[in-house]
Design an enzyme around this catalytic site. Structure first.
Site: not given
Ligand SMILES: *Cc1c(COP(=O)(O)O)cnc(C)c1O
Length: 358
Positions: A102, A169, A193
């Site tokens: 990511w 993030d 998540k």
């Molecule tokens: C799943 C994830 C993403 C991507 O998320 P989307 O909503 O599918 O774009 C980005 N960063 C991390 C750390 C993730 O676990």
């Protein structure tokens, strides 16, 4: 029977959230209307949006500190692009820490905007640790990091001290552990998540860092436009935001992030102790960087895969098959996963060991 859901995302949510969401689909607030058919401008939904935005800041301890919370559409992956759009000056530069897939995707997007310095990367070791010795250029417009690496199962335990605005993030560990969230200037997290269903992304941003790029930003990608419109510049993801609110309310009622962190630590200790103790299994990442959210582990002898898989499936476990880039297993223990589910997995691992006569 309800499964023990270890899915990495979309993930398990509290049972009471499922029940309240289901009731709201049939009749929202005794309005005679479904939450799926009301206007986002209706008084009932405006109240949902206001409470969700306020509660996100409250849980993070950021109320009254110059931050705004937004619930945007289209996933954390769009933030990879919105962050440089809104923060990288024309002719400026950004600094990134590369700790996984990511983080790498975020770096790729930033490169389209300008000079992107990768201050450190653990890619050469298949992201099995978090790099710790690096220098952030003092003239960077921002520094971007990923607090929890969902695919590889590592987590940043500390964050650098820097005068450069810090962007994080937190998609896979938001609301899971106590931190000084005011060390960050922008936090984002895809809901699916640890916060809600897929379809909305939480962005928490310190307002004073915005509006400094000299760049024309398309409206839908402009944080300032979304703030001005109170997170309703366009039709927001009404239902995912409502379910996220219910999950945040559940979290608050449990005692907030501090109470959640205790449970998450207990769950992680239970599983990692078994991975370390049981001679048939092996963890894949540096111990000090292990993620309490996503535990990645392998069978010492892969020829036993079918047998072990049959055992955990029979125990009602779902979603522990590893990501294709690591293989093996990944047990995601997000906030809503009860410790009883972790015990079920640990018992299966013990049973598996017994069968092999250790
Ligand atoms: C799943 C994830 C993403 C991507 O998320 P989307 O909503 O599918 O774009 C980005 N960063 C991390 C750390 C993730 O676990």
């Amino acid at each position: 029977m309800k499964k023990h859901n270890y899915s990495a995302g979309p993930c398990i949510l509290p049972q009471e959230v499922f029940e309240k969401s289901a009731a709201a689909v049939l009749d929202f607030n005794q309005s005679g209307l479904s939450i799926l058919e009301i206007s986002h401008r209706s008084k009932d939904f405006v109240a949902v949006m206001e409470e969700a935005r306020a509660l996100a800041l409250e849980l993070l301890g950021l109320t009254g500190k110059g931050y705004q919370a937004l619930f945007l559409s289209s996933g954390a992956s769009l933030e990879f692009l919105m962050v440089p759009y809104n923060l990288m000056k024309t002719g400026g530069k950004a600094a990134y820490l590369d700790t996984g897939t990511w983080a790498n995707n975020a770096i790729t997007e930033a490169k389209a905007f300008g000079e992107t310095v990768v201050v450190a990367s653990s890619k050469a070791d298949n992201y099995t640790y978090i790099p710790k010795d690096y220098t952030i250029p003092v003239d960077a417009d921002y520094f971007h990091c990923t607090s929890n690496n969902t695919i590889f199962g590592t987590q940043m335990k500390t964050f650098p001290k820097t005068n450069v605005p810090m962007v994080c993030d937190m998609s896979s560990d938001i609301f899971s552990r106590v931190m000084d969230f005011s060390q960050f200037d922008l936090i984002y997290a895809g809901a699916q998540k640890n916060m809600g269903p897929a379809g909305t992304t939480l962005v928490v941003v310190k307002e004073e860092i915005l509006g400094k790029t000299g760049r024309a930003i398309p409206a839908m990608l402009d944080y300032q436009k979304h703030i001005k419109a109170e997170s309703m510049y366009n039709t927001p993801a009404v239902f995912p935001i409502y379910v996220s609110l219910l999950t945040m309310q559940w979290l608050k009622n449990k005692g907030g992030i501090a109470a959640m962190e205790k449970e998450n630590e207990a769950k992680a200790a239970l599983l990692y102790n078994e991975i370390d103790r049981n001679p048939l299994f092996r963890g894949t990442v540096a111990k000090e960087d292990r993620s309490p959210m996503n535990a990645v582990f392998l069978l010492e002898d892969e020829s036993h895969t079918a047998e072990f898989d049959a055992m955990w499936k029979a125990a009602g476990i779902s979603g522990i098959t590893g990501h294709r880039s690591v293989g093996g297993y990944r047990a995601s223990m997000y906030n809503a996963l009860p410790i009883e589910s972790v015990q079920v997995l640990v018992d299966v691992m013990k049973e598996f060991e017994k069968k092999h006569n250790y």
